[in-house]
Design a protein around this motif. Structure first.
Motif, PDB file in Angstrom:
ATOM      1  N   PRO A 123       0.818  -1.215   0.000  1.00 46.73           N
ATOM      2  CA  PRO A 123       0.000   0.000   0.000  1.00 46.73           C
ATOM      3  C   PRO A 123       0.856   1.270   0.000  1.00 46.73           C
ATOM      4  CG  PRO A 123      -0.861  -1.578   1.580  1.00 46.73           C
ATOM      5  CD  PRO A 123       0.435  -2.131   1.088  1.00 46.73           C
ATOM      6  N   GLN A 124       2.006   1.227   0.682  1.00 50.57           N
ATOM      7  CA  GLN A 124       2.879   2.397   0.703  1.00 50.57           C
ATOM      8  C   GLN A 124       3.350   2.769  -0.704  1.00 50.57           C
ATOM      9  OE1 GLN A 124       2.605  -0.084   2.955  1.00 50.57           O
ATOM     10  NE2 GLN A 124       4.439  -0.055   4.257  1.00 50.57           N
ATOM     11  N   HIS A 125       3.781   1.768  -1.454  1.00 49.73           N
ATOM     12  CA  HIS A 125       4.246   2.056  -2.811  1.00 49.73           C
ATOM     13  C   HIS A 125       3.076   2.520  -3.694  1.00 49.73           C
ATOM     14  CE1 HIS A 125       6.590   0.629  -6.655  1.00 49.73           C
ATOM     15  NE2 HIS A 125       6.537   1.933  -6.546  1.00 49.73           N
ATOM     16  N   ARG A 126       1.925   1.904  -3.497  1.00 47.88           N
ATOM     17  CA  ARG A 126       0.740   2.335  -4.258  1.00 47.88           C
ATOM     18  C   ARG A 126       0.468   3.825  -4.028  1.00 47.88           C
ATOM     19  NH1 ARG A 126      -4.656   0.317  -1.815  1.00 47.88           N
ATOM     20  NH2 ARG A 126      -3.762   1.700  -0.240  1.00 47.88           N
ATOM     21  N   ASP A 127       0.609   4.280  -2.777  1.00 50.58           N
ATOM     22  CA  ASP A 127       0.253   5.658  -2.435  1.00 50.58           C
ATOM     23  C   ASP A 127       1.392   6.659  -2.598  1.00 50.58           C
ATOM     24  OD1 ASP A 127      -2.246   4.684  -1.856  1.00 50.58           O
ATOM     25  OD2 ASP A 127      -1.843   4.440   0.283  1.00 50.58           O
ATOM     26  N   ASP A 128       2.571   6.196  -2.987  1.00 49.32           N
ATOM     27  CA  ASP A 128       3.707   7.105  -3.138  1.00 49.32           C
ATOM     28  C   ASP A 128       4.241   7.057  -4.566  1.00 49.32           C
ATOM     29  OD1 ASP A 128       5.771   8.807  -2.772  1.00 49.32           O
ATOM     30  OD2 ASP A 128       6.891   7.557  -1.364  1.00 49.32           O
ATOM     31  N   ILE A 129       3.486   7.705  -5.457  1.00 46.52           N
ATOM     32  CA  ILE A 129       3.825   7.637  -6.878  1.00 46.52           C
ATOM     33  C   ILE A 129       5.126   8.383  -7.165  1.00 46.52           C
ATOM     34  CG2 ILE A 129       3.008   8.170  -9.211  1.00 46.52           C
ATOM     35  CD1 ILE A 129       0.204   7.885  -8.265  1.00 46.52           C
ATOM     36  N   GLY A 130       5.299   9.528  -6.521  1.00 43.11           N
ATOM     37  CA  GLY A 130       6.471  10.368  -6.789  1.00 43.11           C
ATOM     38  C   GLY A 130       7.795   9.681  -6.486  1.00 43.11           C
ATOM     39  N   ASP A 131       7.833   8.909  -5.412  1.00 43.72           N
ATOM     40  CA  ASP A 131       9.062   8.198  -5.064  1.00 43.72           C
ATOM     41  C   ASP A 131       9.070   6.764  -5.574  1.00 43.72           C
ATOM     42  OD1 ASP A 131      10.445  10.191  -3.688  1.00 43.72           O
ATOM     43  OD2 ASP A 131       9.228   9.911  -1.883  1.00 43.72           O
ATOM     44  N   GLY A 132       8.028   6.414  -6.348  1.00 39.76           N
ATOM     45  CA  GLY A 132       7.854   5.016  -6.729  1.00 39.76           C
ATOM     46  C   GLY A 132       8.495   4.619  -8.041  1.00 39.76           C
ATOM     47  N   CYS A 133       8.076   3.463  -8.515  1.00 38.81           N
ATOM     48  CA  CYS A 133       8.641   2.852  -9.718  1.00 38.81           C
ATOM     49  C   CYS A 133       8.214   3.609 -10.976  1.00 38.81           C
ATOM     50  CB  CYS A 133       8.170   1.411  -9.811  1.00 38.81           C
ATOM     51  SG  CYS A 133       8.628   0.589 -11.354  1.00 38.81           S
ATOM     52  N   PRO A 134       9.175   3.985 -11.832  1.00 40.34           N
ATOM     53  CA  PRO A 134       8.836   4.693 -13.073  1.00 40.34           C
ATOM     54  C   PRO A 134       8.059   3.818 -14.050  1.00 40.34           C
ATOM     55  CG  PRO A 134      11.166   4.120 -13.020  1.00 40.34           C
ATOM     56  CD  PRO A 134      10.615   3.804 -11.663  1.00 40.34           C
ATOM     57  N   ASN A 135       8.248   2.521 -13.967  1.00 35.06           N
ATOM     58  CA  ASN A 135       7.493   1.623 -14.844  1.00 35.06           C
ATOM     59  C   ASN A 135       6.007   1.698 -14.521  1.00 35.06           C
ATOM     60  OD1 ASN A 135       9.736   0.023 -16.256  1.00 35.06           O
ATOM     61  ND2 ASN A 135      10.283  -0.090 -14.096  1.00 35.06           N
ATOM     62  N   ALA A 136       5.690   1.581 -13.247  1.00 34.99           N
ATOM     63  CA  ALA A 136       4.289   1.623 -12.842  1.00 34.99           C
ATOM     64  C   ALA A 136       3.662   2.966 -13.188  1.00 34.99           C
ATOM     65  CB  ALA A 136       4.165   1.351 -11.344  1.00 34.99           C
ATOM     66  N   ALA A 137       4.448   4.039 -13.081  1.00 38.36           N
ATOM     67  CA  ALA A 137       3.893   5.376 -13.288  1.00 38.36           C
ATOM     68  C   ALA A 137       3.779   5.761 -14.750  1.00 38.36           C
ATOM     69  CB  ALA A 137       4.766   6.405 -12.556  1.00 38.36           C
ATOM     70  N   LEU A 138       4.652   5.202 -15.602  1.00 37.02           N
ATOM     71  CA  LEU A 138       4.783   5.769 -16.954  1.00 37.02           C
ATOM     72  C   LEU A 138       4.770   4.777 -18.105  1.00 37.02           C
ATOM     73  CD1 LEU A 138       7.615   8.331 -16.129  1.00 37.02           C
ATOM     74  CD2 LEU A 138       5.206   8.845 -16.510  1.00 37.02           C
ATOM     75  N   LEU A 139       4.618   3.475 -17.827  1.00 36.90           N
ATOM     76  CA  LEU A 139       4.852   2.495 -18.885  1.00 36.90           C
ATOM     77  C   LEU A 139       4.039   2.710 -20.154  1.00 36.90           C
ATOM     78  CD1 LEU A 139       5.408  -1.280 -18.086  1.00 36.90           C
ATOM     79  CD2 LEU A 139       6.539   0.185 -19.727  1.00 36.90           C
ATOM     80  N   ASP A 140       2.730   2.974 -20.029  1.00 40.15           N
ATOM     81  CA  ASP A 140       1.974   3.092 -21.275  1.00 40.15           C
ATOM     82  C   ASP A 140       2.338   4.368 -22.035  1.00 40.15           C
ATOM     83  OD1 ASP A 140       0.002   5.143 -20.475  1.00 40.15           O
ATOM     84  OD2 ASP A 140      -0.976   3.576 -19.318  1.00 40.15           O
ATOM     85  N   GLU A 141       2.706   5.411 -21.298  1.00 37.43           N
ATOM     86  CA  GLU A 141       3.138   6.634 -21.970  1.00 37.43           C
ATOM     87  C   GLU A 141       4.486   6.435 -22.670  1.00 37.43           C
ATOM     88  OE1 GLU A 141       2.254  11.121 -20.844  1.00 37.43           O
ATOM     89  OE2 GLU A 141       2.562   9.945 -19.035  1.00 37.43           O
ATOM     90  N   ILE A 142       5.373   5.667 -22.053  1.00 35.66           N
ATOM     91  CA  ILE A 142       6.663   5.380 -22.681  1.00 35.66           C
ATOM     92  C   ILE A 142       6.454   4.618 -23.991  1.00 35.66           C
ATOM     93  CG2 ILE A 142       8.812   4.061 -22.438  1.00 35.66           C
ATOM     94  CD1 ILE A 142       8.621   4.697 -19.376  1.00 35.66           C
ATOM     95  N   GLY A 143       5.498   3.718 -23.998  1.00 34.71           N
ATOM     96  CA  GLY A 143       5.198   2.964 -25.211  1.00 34.71           C
ATOM     97  C   GLY A 143       4.799   3.844 -26.379  1.00 34.71           C
ATOM     98  N   ARG A 144       4.296   5.045 -26.066  1.00 37.74           N
ATOM     99  CA  ARG A 144       3.869   5.982 -27.123  1.00 37.74           C
ATOM    100  C   ARG A 144       4.983   6.954 -27.509  1.00 37.74           C
ATOM    101  NH1 ARG A 144      -0.083   7.448 -23.529  1.00 37.74           N
ATOM    102  NH2 ARG A 144      -1.503   5.676 -23.352  1.00 37.74           N
ATOM    103  N   CYS A 145       6.123   6.888 -26.825  1.00 38.17           N
ATOM    104  CA  CYS A 145       7.218   7.816 -27.111  1.00 38.17           C
ATOM    105  C   CYS A 145       8.001   7.407 -28.348  1.00 38.17           C
ATOM    106  CB  CYS A 145       8.174   7.875 -25.911  1.00 38.17           C
ATOM    107  SG  CYS A 145       7.501   8.744 -24.483  1.00 38.17           S
ATOM    108  N   GLY A 146       8.859   8.296 -28.795  1.00 39.55           N
ATOM    109  CA  GLY A 146       9.682   8.042 -29.966  1.00 39.55           C
ATOM    110  C   GLY A 146      10.799   7.042 -29.672  1.00 39.55           C
ATOM    111  N   ASP A 147      11.532   6.680 -30.713  1.00 40.05           N
ATOM    112  CA  ASP A 147      12.573   5.665 -30.595  1.00 40.05           C
ATOM    113  C   ASP A 147      13.629   6.028 -29.562  1.00 40.05           C
ATOM    114  OD1 ASP A 147      11.384   4.051 -32.411  1.00 40.05           O
ATOM    115  OD2 ASP A 147      12.625   4.669 -34.115  1.00 40.05           O
ATOM    116  N   MET A 148      14.026   7.297 -29.525  1.00 36.37           N
ATOM    117  CA  MET A 148      15.099   7.712 -28.630  1.00 36.37           C
ATOM    118  C   MET A 148      14.739   7.400 -27.170  1.00 36.37           C
ATOM    119  SD  MET A 148      16.915  11.460 -28.334  1.00 36.37           S
ATOM    120  CE  MET A 148      15.793  12.022 -27.042  1.00 36.37           C
TER     121      MET A 148
END
Lengths: 196, 196
Positions: free
Chosen positions: B95-120
């Motif tokens: 629950p702590q990790h669920r509620d602490d997005i800022g200090d948490g895993c970048p994969n959980a926070a951004l994965l679908d957005e990363i999939g839409r990013c450019g090749d670089m």
DNA sequence: TGTACATCAGTGAACGCGCGTTCACTGATGTAC
DNA sequence: TGTACATCAGTGAACGCGCGTTCACTGATGTAC
């Protein structure tokens, strides 16, 4: 050109919801502007507010619609019983699904963005995902579907995260191996539930 | 006020990368403007382009940095061997990790957005995630870490998707049960690998 | 049946605002003599 | 040691643009008599 009647307006609204669902999945929620969404539906930006109170309103509506469509078109149409879930898992974690974001799962395309949305959208999402999940749960435990809800939900989490990861990787070979491993993991999760 | 020297500039760059990583995770990539990112670092928007070629450049850099930090601060510092992975899984799906997005895993926070990013950006992500994954793989199979890469990757997919789902649900009780089921699933995945 | 009027889905220009990016400028620091 | 100049990190206003939203208007359809 413009036809008249409640029937027609409802039809237009439906068209906006469907094209918006696809656009959101492809470009993200923040990445899809109202003008573009309306152009997708063959309309101009001004007509938007005759159909929706705000962009947030459309977002919540489109997400609910996407989940409902997935429950009806994917889960409900799969083979009966456990074989159906296996079919769903293999289809979900396939290269075709990875490469077809627009027609694909809204969870895989939008989950982290939904987590950042307001209560209204997240509530619409929660309601929608429960419908989707119940279709899976009733196959996992036909006599008592609610007992299998959490397990079905965790299967969805596994599948969505795995697909997102496969989409983000630039290494196609690695992404392919990941999808295959995901199928193995998903099916193992099912088998672990037989004795529940 | 403004100090001088290459050292100082590198320090400022580092501060921008770190505060931007946190802001991206909290508000999303599209949801974080350059002016806000610079204000977070205590600077004005104009100084941005003395440090980065474009916003995309910062995005790729910040994502790589986030993954490196995760490899160093979470994976490398966990207990040795398999017990360390169990520790990582339990911490991740808490629950702590669920509620602490800022200090948490970048994969959980951004994965679908990363999939839409450019090749670089996706290449920077891929490189970063492999570093992260190798830390896990070397615990799964110390004698031959590369054989466990895909399995470690699939564990990350499971964890990230499960956490995203827990964050998106408005039903806290259900989200909590999901996290617990996620731990069970993650550990089962590990055990299935013992005979590999 | 024909005409006058009401309804209303959709148009398209405009609103203020924040976006990513550029650039002339400031002023503290370092260097040369 | 003191002075003149070069360096450069950072400022802040401005660029064109697209955002979400509003609104006066159009014109096809339906209704009344």
């Amino acid at each position: 050109m413009v036809r008249y009647g409640k029937e027609h307006k409802a039809e237009t609204r439906r068209r906006i919801i469907e094209t918006a669902g696809r656009r959101f999945k492809q470009d993200g929620i923040d990445g899809s502007g109202v003008s573009t969404l309306m152009k997708d539906a063959g309309l101009t930006n001004g007509a938007f507010y005759a159909h929706f109170a705000s962009k947030d309103d459309l977002v919540a509506t489109a997400i609910a619609d996407q989940l409902k469509a997935q429950a009806e078109n994917v889960v409900a149409r799969a083979m009966p019983g456990r074989a159906g879930i296996e079919q769903i898992v293999r289809g979900y974690l396939s290269p075709q699904h990875r490469d077809d974001i627009g027609d694909g799962c809204p969870n895989a395309a939008l989950l982290d963005e939904i987590g950042r949305c307001g209560d209204m959208t997240r509530q619409a999402y929660t309601d929608g995902v429960l419908i989707l999940i119940d279709g899976i749960a009733s196959r996992l435990a036909p006599e008592d579907p609610s007992s299998a809800r959490v397990k079905a939900l965790s299967l969805l989490g596994l599948m969505a995260g795995t697909l997102q990861l496969a989409r983000a990787l630039t290494d196609r070979q690695l992404a392919h191996e990941l999808l295959e491993q995901g199928v193995v993991n998903g099916l193992a999760l099912l088998d672990a539930g037989l004795g529940m």
